[in-house]
Design a protein around this motif. Structure first.
Motif, PDB file in Angstrom:
ATOM      1  N   GLY A   1       0.793  -1.264  -0.010  1.00  0.00           N
ATOM      2  CA  GLY A   1       0.034   0.157   0.120  1.00  0.00           C
ATOM      3  C   GLY A   1       0.851   1.098   0.110  1.00  0.00           C
ATOM      4  O   GLY A   1       1.925   1.109   0.429  1.00  0.00           O
ATOM      5  N   VAL A   2       0.288   2.111  -0.467  1.00  0.00           N
ATOM      6  CA  VAL A   2       1.088   3.801  -0.599  1.00  0.00           C
ATOM      7  C   VAL A   2       1.600   4.211   0.610  1.00  0.00           C
ATOM      8  O   VAL A   2       2.439   4.986   0.580  1.00  0.00           O
ATOM      9  N   LYS A   3       1.027   3.775   1.583  1.00  0.00           N
ATOM     10  CA  LYS A   3       1.164   4.579   2.969  1.00  0.00           C
ATOM     11  C   LYS A   3       2.720   4.140   3.655  1.00  0.00           C
ATOM     12  O   LYS A   3       3.432   4.591   4.656  1.00  0.00           O
ATOM     13  N   VAL A   4       3.063   2.728   3.022  1.00  0.00           N
ATOM     14  CA  VAL A   4       4.507   2.239   3.565  1.00  0.00           C
ATOM     15  C   VAL A   4       5.301   2.569   2.692  1.00  0.00           C
ATOM     16  O   VAL A   4       5.632   2.476   1.518  1.00  0.00           O
ATOM     17  N   THR A   5       6.651   3.243   3.390  1.00  0.00           N
ATOM     18  CA  THR A   5       7.688   3.545   2.513  1.00  0.00           C
ATOM     19  C   THR A   5       8.741   2.590   2.428  1.00  0.00           C
ATOM     20  O   THR A   5       9.056   1.834   3.106  1.00  0.00           O
ATOM     21  N   LEU A   6       8.951   2.347   0.997  1.00  0.00           N
ATOM     22  CA  LEU A   6      10.057   1.320   0.579  1.00  0.00           C
ATOM     23  C   LEU A   6      11.620   1.809   0.772  1.00  0.00           C
ATOM     24  O   LEU A   6      11.627   2.840   0.226  1.00  0.00           O
ATOM     25  N   VAL A   7      12.221   1.173   1.660  1.00  0.00           N
ATOM     26  CA  VAL A   7      13.709   1.625   1.658  1.00  0.00           C
ATOM     27  C   VAL A   7      14.520   0.785   0.601  1.00  0.00           C
ATOM     28  O   VAL A   7      14.482  -0.815   0.829  1.00  0.00           O
ATOM     29  N   ASN A   8      15.253   1.245  -0.304  1.00  0.00           N
ATOM     30  CA  ASN A   8      16.012   0.448  -1.170  1.00  0.00           C
ATOM     31  C   ASN A   8      17.438   0.747  -0.679  1.00  0.00           C
ATOM     32  O   ASN A   8      18.125   1.743  -1.151  1.00  0.00           O
ATOM     33  N   PRO A   9      18.183  -0.323  -0.062  1.00  0.00           N
ATOM     34  CA  PRO A   9      19.379  -0.284   0.348  1.00  0.00           C
ATOM     35  C   PRO A   9      20.568   0.070  -0.701  1.00  0.00           C
ATOM     36  O   PRO A   9      21.509   0.684  -0.727  1.00  0.00           O
ATOM     37  N   ALA A  10      20.142  -0.294  -2.008  1.00  0.00           N
ATOM     38  CA  ALA A  10      21.133  -0.067  -3.267  1.00  0.00           C
ATOM     39  C   ALA A  10      21.203   1.378  -3.322  1.00  0.00           C
ATOM     40  O   ALA A  10      22.379   1.974  -3.431  1.00  0.00           O
ATOM     41  N   TYR A  11      19.970   1.997  -3.314  1.00  0.00           N
ATOM     42  CA  TYR A  11      20.232   3.528  -3.577  1.00  0.00           C
ATOM     43  C   TYR A  11      20.982   4.325  -2.224  1.00  0.00           C
ATOM     44  O   TYR A  11      21.684   5.142  -2.588  1.00  0.00           O
ATOM     45  N   GLU A  12      20.749   3.889  -1.292  1.00  0.00           N
ATOM     46  CA  GLU A  12      21.336   4.475   0.024  1.00  0.00           C
ATOM     47  C   GLU A  12      22.778   4.111   0.060  1.00  0.00           C
ATOM     48  O   GLU A  12      23.751   5.004   0.475  1.00  0.00           O
ATOM     49  N   THR A  13      23.191   3.013  -0.432  1.00  0.00           N
ATOM     50  CA  THR A  13      24.514   2.570  -0.337  1.00  0.00           C
ATOM     51  C   THR A  13      25.354   3.511  -1.487  1.00  0.00           C
ATOM     52  O   THR A  13      26.544   3.764  -1.126  1.00  0.00           O
ATOM     53  N   ALA A  14      24.815   3.467  -2.523  1.00  0.00           N
ATOM     54  CA  ALA A  14      25.540   4.660  -3.366  1.00  0.00           C
ATOM     55  C   ALA A  14      25.786   6.054  -3.082  1.00  0.00           C
ATOM     56  O   ALA A  14      26.762   6.578  -2.985  1.00  0.00           O
ATOM     57  N   ARG A  15      24.598   6.493  -2.172  1.00  0.00           N
ATOM     58  CA  ARG A  15      24.936   7.903  -1.772  1.00  0.00           C
ATOM     59  C   ARG A  15      25.879   7.835  -0.438  1.00  0.00           C
ATOM     60  O   ARG A  15      26.764   8.660  -0.470  1.00  0.00           O
ATOM     61  N   GLU A  16      25.887   6.694   0.272  1.00  0.00           N
ATOM     62  CA  GLU A  16      26.867   6.741   1.290  1.00  0.00           C
ATOM     63  C   GLU A  16      28.155   6.467   0.637  1.00  0.00           C
ATOM     64  O   GLU A  16      29.420   7.027   1.069  1.00  0.00           O
ATOM     65  N   LEU A  17      28.544   5.827  -0.435  1.00  0.00           N
ATOM     66  CA  LEU A  17      29.668   5.658  -1.312  1.00  0.00           C
ATOM     67  C   LEU A  17      30.201   7.088  -1.635  1.00  0.00           C
ATOM     68  O   LEU A  17      31.468   7.494  -1.409  1.00  0.00           O
ATOM     69  N   LYS A  18      29.368   7.989  -2.237  1.00  0.00           N
ATOM     70  CA  LYS A  18      29.908   8.950  -2.714  1.00  0.00           C
ATOM     71  C   LYS A  18      30.063   9.961  -1.556  1.00  0.00           C
ATOM     72  O   LYS A  18      31.212  10.649  -1.576  1.00  0.00           O
ATOM     73  N   GLU A  19      29.395   9.718  -0.379  1.00  0.00           N
ATOM     74  CA  GLU A  19      29.801  10.732   0.717  1.00  0.00           C
ATOM     75  C   GLU A  19      30.975  10.306   1.248  1.00  0.00           C
ATOM     76  O   GLU A  19      31.937  11.124   1.552  1.00  0.00           O
ATOM     77  N   LEU A  20      31.457   9.102   1.354  1.00  0.00           N
ATOM     78  CA  LEU A  20      32.835   8.570   1.915  1.00  0.00           C
ATOM     79  C   LEU A  20      33.793   9.174   0.924  1.00  0.00           C
ATOM     80  O   LEU A  20      34.670   9.275   1.499  1.00  0.00           O
ATOM     81  N   LEU A  21      33.736   8.765  -0.311  1.00  0.00           N
ATOM     82  CA  LEU A  21      34.808   9.261  -1.257  1.00  0.00           C
ATOM     83  C   LEU A  21      35.140  10.725  -1.079  1.00  0.00           C
ATOM     84  O   LEU A  21      36.315  11.153  -1.340  1.00  0.00           O
ATOM     85  N   ARG A  22      33.982  11.504  -1.191  1.00  0.00           N
ATOM     86  CA  ARG A  22      34.120  12.874  -0.998  1.00  0.00           C
ATOM     87  C   ARG A  22      34.717  13.361   0.182  1.00  0.00           C
ATOM     88  O   ARG A  22      35.954  13.948   0.317  1.00  0.00           O
ATOM     89  N   THR A  23      34.382  12.636   1.106  1.00  0.00           N
ATOM     90  CA  THR A  23      35.013  13.054   2.802  1.00  0.00           C
ATOM     91  C   THR A  23      36.547  12.657   2.832  1.00  0.00           C
ATOM     92  O   THR A  23      37.349  13.157   3.173  1.00  0.00           O
ATOM     93  N   GLU A  24      36.594  11.269   2.274  1.00  0.00           N
ATOM     94  CA  GLU A  24      38.132  10.992   2.284  1.00  0.00           C
ATOM     95  C   GLU A  24      38.925  11.426   1.036  1.00  0.00           C
ATOM     96  O   GLU A  24      39.960  11.117   0.843  1.00  0.00           O
ATOM     97  N   ASN A  25      38.329  12.504   0.304  1.00  0.00           N
ATOM     98  CA  ASN A  25      39.057  13.335  -0.803  1.00  0.00           C
ATOM     99  C   ASN A  25      39.644  12.163  -1.776  1.00  0.00           C
ATOM    100  O   ASN A  25      40.733  12.109  -2.238  1.00  0.00           O
ATOM    101  N   MET A  26      38.630  11.243  -2.116  1.00  0.00           N
ATOM    102  CA  MET A  26      39.111  10.132  -2.913  1.00  0.00           C
ATOM    103  C   MET A  26      38.235   9.909  -4.557  1.00  0.00           C
ATOM    104  O   MET A  26      38.286   8.944  -5.076  1.00  0.00           O
ATOM    105  N   LEU A  27      37.258  11.096  -4.526  1.00  0.00           N
ATOM    106  CA  LEU A  27      36.654  10.975  -5.691  1.00  0.00           C
ATOM    107  C   LEU A  27      37.259  11.143  -6.929  1.00  0.00           C
ATOM    108  O   LEU A  27      38.497  11.893  -6.812  1.00  0.00           O
TER     109      LEU A  27
END
Lengths: 273, 273
Positions: free
Chosen positions: A201-227
């Motif tokens: 049903g539309v009221k339940v939020t679906l969380v896709n870890p694939a999307y969140e993981t890519a976001r975290e990877l980007k953040e990690l690479l930026r923080t560590e100056n590794m992009l």
């Protein structure tokens, strides 16, 4: 010295981790990727912690021979069972799919009731619950193993009455509990996201870890100056795919998930690593 | 010198081969059995010939350390892909499940139209067709891969509308062709025999290679003068079970197939063989 121009290593038990690769390609298109899918020993979801950890260590050793600058464990079962142990063996950043998914779910829930669906291994480990409670102590986390979802996806029944029926059976108890957030805790599940969404049903939020993981990877690479800051040129071997079996079959499935045309996949004798 | 008192070795990719063990127990109850299930690398049905052959060779080497007097390849995919090659490596009798099933089907058909259902590997190899045509040259053999049957059986949906629906989809083209004989070419399928029988109708003969293989083993042991003639005593380690992963889970499933109470299964590091 960090080589920012080096590729990111991504691995999974088979093809499912390509949903993570797809998100990395979208969110940080300037990164090179080396993917390994353990197609000779797939699936991991029904196997033991010891076995999944042993397999993961062999893959980590292979990826290190490819001089990757960071590793993404794009498999929920391997993240659940093996991440803590394999992290100690390498000195490059490593992230799994579980923590990013848990974090977003803990933030997204309004009523504190979070559902997690995944393989027997992922659900049996209770790892999502553990991470969620580190952030939101009073969360009520309910896990449900859905072993038939992977074979149904691999058979191509993405939109099918049988998949609807199986989804209803698996998800009814989560609906009855009144969860408002559901983590798709297996990399195959985003491919039947619309079926799962329709049942929940539309009221339940679906969380896709694939999307969140890519976001975290980007953040990690930026923080560590590794992009990666070098321009990717035509002819650069930007995305490379390795498997332990069935290269042709892998490519066929991969090209149905990823729009970037995958022209080759190479077989690696992973047991030798 | 043949040791008639030695056990028979039986192997499969996982638990499916236990349907063959069950038949051997029924038909030649005086034989000792050593079973190996490759639960760390299951399934074989979707993997390549090279990989299945490599795995099978490791298992053969393990079984030889157990001094078995004969080997039964109780896995259709391994029989299809690897039997010819591994047979050359050993000097004890070895039988697969394909030839006995093919033989009986060739004899049973009246209209010459035979269906075979199995994994992608077994069906892709066309091995049943090859063996059937050695006996009945003008046979019309139609194969159909049924990849969802194994996960449905392992999920316990032996009597279920979903299994009925999937069976109808897979089997309709075999019904339309008018086959009068159907080979259950995967060791899991006898467990949903009643569903398959209902969909195919009473006029179609179902051939269970597990049953035929136990018969052929008995015949082979008799011909070679290798039947065990010693009395089995209480406390003799009559049936021994080995796996590459998940001993507890294996035992649970095994005890649902075999009436003889299986009390233990030992894990073997099969990659080392």
């Amino acid at each position: 010295m960090i080589n920012r121009n080096a590729p990111v290593g991504v691995f999974d038990s088979g093809v499912g981790g390509l949903t993570v690769v797809r998100e990395i390609m979208r969110q940080i298109p300037n990164e090179k990727i080396i993917y390994f899918g353990d197609t000779a020993r797939v699936p991991y979801g029904s196997k033991s912690k010891e076995t999944v950890t042993r397999y993961s260590k062999q893959i980590i050793r292979f990826l290190q021979t490819q001089n990757v600058k960071a590793i993404v464990v794009a498999c929920n079962t391997a993240s659940a069972y093996a991440l803590d142990e394999i992290e100690r063996e390498v000195d490059i950043p490593m992230i799994g799919v579980v923590k990013p998914g848990a974090k977003v779910a803990a933030e997204a829930t309004a009523n504190g009731k979070i559902g997690v669906i995944g393989t027997e291994g992922t659900i049996g480990s209770s790892i999502y619950s553990r991470y969620i409670k580190e952030i939101k102590q009073d969360a009520d986390v309910v896990g449900k193993a859905c072993p038939l979802f992977v074979p149904l996806v691999e058979e191509g029944l993405l939109q099918d009455p049988v998949t609807d029926e199986i989804a209803k059976r698996y998800l009814t108890e989560l609906i009855d509990i009144g969860i408002d957030t559901l983590i798709l805790g297996c990399t195959h599940y985003p491919l039947i996201r619309s079926t799962i969404g329709r049942v929940m049903g539309v009221k339940v939020t679906l969380v896709n870890p694939a999307y969140e993981t890519a976001r975290e990877l980007k953040e990690l690479l930026r923080t560590e100056n590794m992009l990666n800051e070098e321009e990717i040129r035509l002819g650069d071997n930007r995305y490379r795919f390795y498997v332990s079996d069935g290269a042709e079959k892998f490519m066929h499935f991969a090209n149905s998930i990823i729009k970037y045309g995958i022209l080759s996949a190479k077989i690696i004798p992973i047991e030798d690593y």
